[in-house]
Design a protein around this motif. Structure first.
Motif, short mmCIF file in Angstrom:
data_model
loop_
_atom_site.label_atom_id
_atom_site.label_comp_id
_atom_site.label_asym_id
_atom_site.label_seq_id
_atom_site.Cartn_x
_atom_site.Cartn_y
_atom_site.Cartn_z
N ASP A 85 0.70 -1.26 0.18
CA ASP A 85 -0.03 -0.14 0.06
C ASP A 85 0.94 1.01 -0.03
OD1 ASP A 85 -2.50 -1.46 -0.33
OD2 ASP A 85 -2.96 -0.95 2.07
N CYS A 86 1.92 1.14 0.53
CA CYS A 86 2.83 2.33 0.61
C CYS A 86 3.36 2.92 -0.52
CB CYS A 86 4.30 2.21 1.56
SG CYS A 86 5.37 0.78 0.86
N LEU A 87 3.16 1.82 -1.79
CA LEU A 87 3.71 2.13 -3.12
C LEU A 87 2.60 2.66 -3.78
CD1 LEU A 87 6.05 -1.08 -3.72
CD2 LEU A 87 6.64 1.37 -3.18
N LYS A 88 1.37 2.70 -3.48
CA LYS A 88 0.28 3.16 -4.24
C LYS A 88 0.41 4.83 -4.49
CE LYS A 88 -3.28 -0.10 -3.06
NZ LYS A 88 -4.64 -0.20 -2.54
N ILE A 89 0.20 5.51 -5.66
CA ILE A 89 0.43 6.83 -5.57
C ILE A 89 -0.27 7.48 -4.68
CG2 ILE A 89 -1.20 7.07 -7.58
CD1 ILE A 89 1.23 8.61 -8.88
N GLU A 90 -1.63 7.37 -4.56
CA GLU A 90 -2.50 8.18 -3.50
C GLU A 90 -2.04 7.93 -2.09
OE1 GLU A 90 -4.71 3.83 -4.25
OE2 GLU A 90 -3.71 5.26 -5.44
N ASN A 91 -0.90 7.07 -1.84
CA ASN A 91 -0.45 7.35 -0.44
C ASN A 91 0.87 7.98 -0.54
OD1 ASN A 91 -2.66 5.66 0.47
ND2 ASN A 91 -1.62 3.80 0.23
N PHE A 102 3.56 12.93 -4.72
CA PHE A 102 2.80 13.02 -6.06
C PHE A 102 1.82 14.47 -5.78
CE2 PHE A 102 -0.74 12.65 -9.05
CZ PHE A 102 -0.31 12.58 -10.10
N PRO A 103 1.04 14.69 -4.89
CA PRO A 103 0.21 15.96 -5.13
C PRO A 103 1.20 17.20 -4.90
CG PRO A 103 -0.28 14.72 -3.09
CD PRO A 103 0.68 14.04 -3.71
#
Length: 148
Positions: free
Chosen positions: A10-16, A20-21
């Protein structure tokens, strides 16, 4: 793959990812500056350089790079372009030849008058309350302070 294995990634999901933002917002804000800066014949990086020079009138390249988080490989060609446009001059310091001092020219100071409306135009593009803007500013500089 087991569900617990998925949770591990999960730590590799872009939303996490906070990065990225930050990246996307930075890119989009700079993109929104473009039409206003095109009128001034400046890139965003040239614009922020001129902002420092409008305020200080002169500074050395090392200090300028530190304030802008730019290395000399980026700053040198940028300054050459600003000098070619007549907005700045670069001279070796009389006290220490290793220091290159950047001065804003009269033409560069005239550009400030043309640029004075840019922040208000950009304020309309970024829909934050004044308090939200101050909070975001404070948090971003907190991050930058930890990076230094």
């Amino acid at each position: 793959m087991a569900e617990t294995d998925n949770a591990r990634y999960d730590c590799l999901k872009i939303e996490n990812q906070l990065c990225f933002p930050l990246y996307a917002c930075s890119k989009e804000v700079v993109r929104r500056y473009k039409p206003y800066l095109d009128e001034l014949d400046l890139t965003y990086t040239q614009y922020i350089t001129m902002m420092i020079l409008w305020d200080e009138r002169e500074t050395n390249v090392k200090t300028l790079g530190k304030r802008l988080y730019l290395d000399s490989g980026t700053l040198t060609p940028l300054l050459k372009k600003l000098e070619a446009k007549g907005f700045i001059t670069r001279q070796r310091s009389k006290e220490d030849e290793r220091n290159l001092v950047v001065h804003v020219t009269e033409e560069g100071m005239k550009l400030r008058e043309r640029a004075v409306g840019v922040p208000a135009k950009m304020g309309k593009c970024v829909n934050l309350t004044p308090d939200e803007g101050k909070q975001l500013y404070r948090l971003l500089y907190k991050i930058l302070g930890q990076i230094d």
